[in-house]
Design an enzyme around this catalytic site. Structure first.
Site, mmCIF file in Angstrom:
data_model
loop_
_atom_site.group_PDB
_atom_site.id
_atom_site.type_symbol
_atom_site.label_atom_id
_atom_site.label_comp_id
_atom_site.label_asym_id
_atom_site.label_seq_id
_atom_site.Cartn_x
_atom_site.Cartn_y
_atom_site.Cartn_z
ATOM 1 N N CYS A 112 -2.718 -2.222 6.930
ATOM 2 C CA CYS A 112 -2.043 -0.971 7.301
ATOM 3 C C CYS A 112 -2.403 -0.559 8.725
ATOM 4 C CB CYS A 112 -2.406 0.145 6.325
ATOM 5 S SG CYS A 112 -1.529 0.024 4.755
ATOM 6 N N GLU B 124 0.751 3.750 1.944
ATOM 7 C CA GLU B 124 1.184 4.081 3.313
ATOM 8 C C GLU B 124 2.457 3.306 3.659
ATOM 9 O OE1 GLU B 124 -1.910 3.156 2.366
ATOM 10 O OE2 GLU B 124 -3.411 3.798 3.838
ATOM 11 N N CYS C 87 0.838 -1.190 0.000
ATOM 12 C CA CYS C 87 0.000 0.000 0.000
ATOM 13 C C CYS C 87 0.884 1.256 0.000
ATOM 14 C CB CYS C 87 -0.883 0.032 1.238
ATOM 15 S SG CYS C 87 -2.102 -1.282 1.296
ATOM 16 N N CYS D 149 -6.250 0.352 5.078
ATOM 17 C CA CYS D 149 -6.812 -1.004 5.053
ATOM 18 C C CYS D 149 -6.469 -1.713 6.359
ATOM 19 C CB CYS D 149 -6.262 -1.765 3.838
ATOM 20 S SG CYS D 149 -4.542 -2.281 4.023
HETATM 21 ZN ZN LIG Z 1 -3.090 -0.676 3.287
#
Ligand SMILES: [Zn+2]
Length: 131
Positions: free
Chosen positions: A94, A58, A56, A91
């Site tokens: 994360c 992040e 991701c 998500c």
């Molecule tokens: Zn994520």
């Protein structure tokens, strides 16, 4: 929940800038940008990298910050789309990472049409963790 500061809006702008300059839905599926602000004041940005077990945005931003020696984090935001106009919440994966690395870090969200920030730990109640 807290209101955003000027520095938070600058962080949001940085996340939008990184996806605007790297957006590629057709071939590489780079559709999300993120920016993290460290206690040093430095800001690091990243876009998602796509594969079966991609990362991701992040994770890329945080990994970049850690690679540069940063260990303390103030705020993070992720945005989606060609113009980065959509703020996306982290998500589940994360949320676990944020909880592990930076439970007191602020996460910028859009709630009922307004930008707000919450602590990372608030996004993962009853989280798995090592005491
Ligand atoms: Zn994520």
């Amino acid at each position: 929940m807290k209101a955003l500061t000027r520095a938070d809006y600058e962080l949001l702008t940085e996340a939008q800038r990184v996806i605007q300059s790297n957006y590629d839905e057709a071939e590489q599926n780079h559709t999300v940008g993120a920016a993290v602000r460290c206690k040093s004041g430095n800001v690091y940005a990243g876009v998602n990298v796509y594969s079966l077990h991609g990362a991701c945005a992040e994770q890329v931003a945080i990994g970049t910050a850690i690679t540069q020696g940063e260990r303390e984090f103030e705020a993070i935001v992720a945005v989606r789309g060609k113009d980065g106009g959509e703020i996306v919440p982290p998500c589940g994966n994360c949320r676990q990472m944020l909880n592990d690395y930076m439970p007191e870090c602020s996460v910028i969200l859009r709630i009922d049409g307004e930008e707000k920030k919450v602590k990372a730990r608030e996004l993962l109640p009853f989280a798995y963790g090592v005491e």
